[in-house]
Design a protein around this motif. Structure first.
Motif, PDB file in Angstrom:
ATOM      1  N   GLU A 149      37.405  34.972  37.636  1.00  0.00           N
ATOM      2  CA  GLU A 149      37.732  34.621  39.130  1.00  0.00           C
ATOM      3  C   GLU A 149      38.208  36.115  39.823  1.00  0.00           C
ATOM      4  O   GLU A 149      38.385  36.675  40.080  1.00  0.00           O
ATOM      5  CB  GLU A 149      38.955  34.352  39.201  1.00  0.00           C
ATOM      6  N   ILE A 150      38.058  35.913  41.231  1.00  0.00           N
ATOM      7  CA  ILE A 150      37.527  37.703  42.097  1.00  0.00           C
ATOM      8  C   ILE A 150      38.719  38.112  42.474  1.00  0.00           C
ATOM      9  O   ILE A 150      38.238  39.137  42.220  1.00  0.00           O
ATOM     10  CB  ILE A 150      36.746  37.039  42.773  1.00  0.00           C
ATOM     11  N   ALA A 151      39.897  37.655  42.479  1.00  0.00           N
ATOM     12  CA  ALA A 151      41.007  38.257  42.268  1.00  0.00           C
ATOM     13  C   ALA A 151      41.020  39.505  41.504  1.00  0.00           C
ATOM     14  O   ALA A 151      42.088  40.425  41.433  1.00  0.00           O
ATOM     15  CB  ALA A 151      42.121  37.806  42.564  1.00  0.00           C
ATOM     16  N   ASN A 152      40.765  38.808  40.336  1.00  0.00           N
ATOM     17  CA  ASN A 152      41.101  39.020  39.394  1.00  0.00           C
ATOM     18  C   ASN A 152      39.818  40.396  38.205  1.00  0.00           C
ATOM     19  O   ASN A 152      39.586  40.992  37.310  1.00  0.00           O
ATOM     20  CB  ASN A 152      41.705  38.572  37.880  1.00  0.00           C
ATOM     21  N   MET A 153      38.482  40.661  39.705  1.00  0.00           N
ATOM     22  CA  MET A 153      37.785  41.669  38.762  1.00  0.00           C
ATOM     23  C   MET A 153      38.645  43.283  38.931  1.00  0.00           C
ATOM     24  O   MET A 153      38.017  44.115  37.878  1.00  0.00           O
ATOM     25  CB  MET A 153      36.608  41.877  40.520  1.00  0.00           C
ATOM     26  N   TYR A 154      39.498  43.303  39.654  1.00  0.00           N
ATOM     27  CA  TYR A 154      39.674  45.420  39.192  1.00  0.00           C
ATOM     28  C   TYR A 154      41.013  45.013  37.887  1.00  0.00           C
ATOM     29  O   TYR A 154      39.936  46.168  37.464  1.00  0.00           O
ATOM     30  CB  TYR A 154      40.741  45.218  40.858  1.00  0.00           C
ATOM     31  N   THR A 155      41.733  43.958  37.874  1.00  0.00           N
ATOM     32  CA  THR A 155      41.802  44.523  36.612  1.00  0.00           C
ATOM     33  C   THR A 155      41.380  44.045  35.494  1.00  0.00           C
ATOM     34  O   THR A 155      41.469  44.891  34.778  1.00  0.00           O
ATOM     35  CB  THR A 155      43.429  43.151  36.774  1.00  0.00           C
ATOM     36  N   MET A 156      40.606  43.561  35.388  1.00  0.00           N
ATOM     37  CA  MET A 156      39.554  43.375  34.076  1.00  0.00           C
ATOM     38  C   MET A 156      38.795  44.309  34.513  1.00  0.00           C
ATOM     39  O   MET A 156      38.181  44.837  32.887  1.00  0.00           O
ATOM     40  CB  MET A 156      38.447  42.140  34.216  1.00  0.00           C
ATOM     41  N   ALA A 157      38.190  45.376  35.214  1.00  0.00           N
ATOM     42  CA  ALA A 157      37.116  46.073  34.988  1.00  0.00           C
ATOM     43  C   ALA A 157      38.303  47.684  34.654  1.00  0.00           C
ATOM     44  O   ALA A 157      37.833  48.640  33.492  1.00  0.00           O
ATOM     45  CB  ALA A 157      36.546  46.903  36.851  1.00  0.00           C
TER      46      ALA A 157
END
Length: 462
Positions: A137-145
């Motif tokens: 889910e796009i809001a979590n891309m930063y944390t995942m990366a």
């Protein structure tokens, strides 16, 4: 070799921070793409699906490795979210990929909601058994990366992929620190649905309000027409609120700065407080808030409905069944139009060997290519993610026959990046509590948002 302790610690930390949310669509599982989990505004569809499949164990991984050796093919696993038409379309695309070549076999496995998928992926990563491909889910891309969960795709981009063909408005969350970490997949934005019949009966222009001033005027006239109805039943979802923040030139977290103390960020809370105090809109609270908004619109108790563009496929036949004309417009802005985007990107898990990386990249290219994107958009109602998709005969025909779909795509011109900071999911919950207090309890906006600014400074990091 993975450091299991390090990965487990990372996964545990991320599980405390990530908010994985329901993806609004015509499967009627949710009304928005980005509802904060475990708050009063979350409807029941955001909760973990108890009957979803458990993540594969190490034995399954050994069996897959053995299978690779037996048939000489590269076997990959793809974990996806959501059933019904969304799931059907993804299963069909995987089937098409497997039939398109004879070197790679992809197994698609349903994992539940985005929340379920995230939890299972974290657990599998900690056990050195993550799927090669999954959705974020796009809001979590930063944390995942930043957490090392997903692979930087920039080195894989080749002449077969025209990155510039992806709609610019959908790429904000694909890049982290100028590196490509995901490709836009099933994507949407919030949009304003209109009961054209109610507007005409009230003597209002069916084009609908374009800004806040007009929105209030419409609300007043609709309430004067029938005191039992409202212009809007509103769910205090931070995703919807973002549209009004950006249209007021405000921001929450951007370019290393925190902006809860900015007047543009506070402006939507003031406007909502004004509308609620004057009894011009109905505020929906509790776990069924999203469903309340949907039912009020379908039953013609409210003239407007803010929800995902992906709900269009579901709502059009419901409007017809209930005897009213439905149309859509851009979300009314304050100073100008603006919307956040929602939905998911498709990603490659980090740490794969070269052979699997190359095979995974082939799959990602296929799943996001123009032909496949056209199929997914036409089948589910999600937005075309590529400019070339818009130029296809099928999408042109769809837009000609159902112009509401084109309005949804055109709004992408005004798409803004979602807050990019570690800790945002936790902060989003506090924002929901704050705007609930200002809207329903009359709390002072300046005091609440200045407090949010202080909290954000200790929670968010860049």
């Amino acid at each position: 070799m993975f450091n299991t302790k390090k990965i487990f610690g990372l996964a545990l930390s991320m599980s405390m921070l990530l908010t994985f949310t329901a993806c609004g669509a015509n499967n009627n599982q949710s009304t928005t793409d980005n509802q904060p989990a475990q708050t009063e505004s979350s409807n029941s569809d955001n909760k973990t699906e108890e009957n979803s499949d458990a993540p594969a164990n190490n034995q399954a991984k050994d069996e897959k490795t053995s299978e690779n050796t037996k048939d000489g093919k590269i076997h990959l696993t793809y974990w996806y979210a959501w059933k019904d038409k969304i799931g059907e379309s993804k299963e069909e695309l995987v089937k098409q990929f497997n039939e398109s070549q004879d070197k790679i076999v992809v197994d698609a496995e349903y994992q539940g909601s985005y929340d379920d998928l995230a939890s299972k992926t974290q657990a599998a990563k900690a056990a050195n058994n993550a799927p090669e491909i999954f959705e974020v889910e796009i809001a979590n891309m930063y944390t995942m990366a930043k957490g090392g969960m997903i692979e930087n795709l920039s080195p894989f981009v080749d002449d077969e992929v025209d990155i510039d063909d992806f709609n610019e408005g959908l790429m904000h969350e694909a890049y982290i620190d100028d590196n490509l970490y995901g490709l836009p997949f099933y994507r949407s934005t919030p949009i304003m649905y209109k009961n054209v019949s109610m507007l005409k009966e009230a003597g209002l222009d069916p084009e609908g309000p374009k800004d806040w001033k007009e929105f209030k005027e419409y609300s007043e006239k609709l309430r004067d027409k029938d005191k039992s109805k409202y212009a809007l039943t509103y769910q205090l979802d931070p995703w919807f609120l973002e549209a009004w923040v950006y249209s007021s030139d405000g921001f929450y977290a951007k370019d290393g700065k925190i902006g809860f103390d900015q007047e543009g960020t506070k402006a939507p809370a003031r406007f909502l407080q004004e509308l609620a105090d004057e009894d011009l809109i109905k505020i929906a609270l509790g776990e069924q808030a999203g469903e309340t908004c949907r039912q009020d619109f379908v039953n013609q108790n409210s003239a407007f409905y803010f929800t995902s563009t992906a709900n269009l496929t579901e709502l059009m036949p419901l409007a017809k069944e209930n005897g009213f004309d439905l149309d859509v417009s851009f979300v009314p802005g304050n100073k100008h139009y603006a919307v956040p985007t929602g939905g998911c990107n498709i990603v490659m898990t980090s740490g794969l060997d070269k052979e699997k990386q190359e095979a995974t990249w082939e799959f990602l290219k296929f799943m996001t290519a123009t032909e496949q994107n056209v199929f997914a958009s036409e089948y589910t109602g999600y937005l075309p993610t590529r400019y070339s998709s818009i130029e296809s005969d099928k999408i042109k025909k769809l837009h000609e026959e159902t112009p509401q779909y084109k309005v949804a795509f055109d709004q992408l011109e005004y798409a803004e990046a979602r807050p990019i900071a570690k800790g945002w999911p936790e902060m989003e919950k506090m924002l929901y509590e704050g705007v609930t207090n200002t809207t329903t309890q009359g709390a002072d906006v300046d005091q609440v948002y200045d407090n949010l600014q202080n909290q954000a400074q200790s929670i968010l990091s860049f």
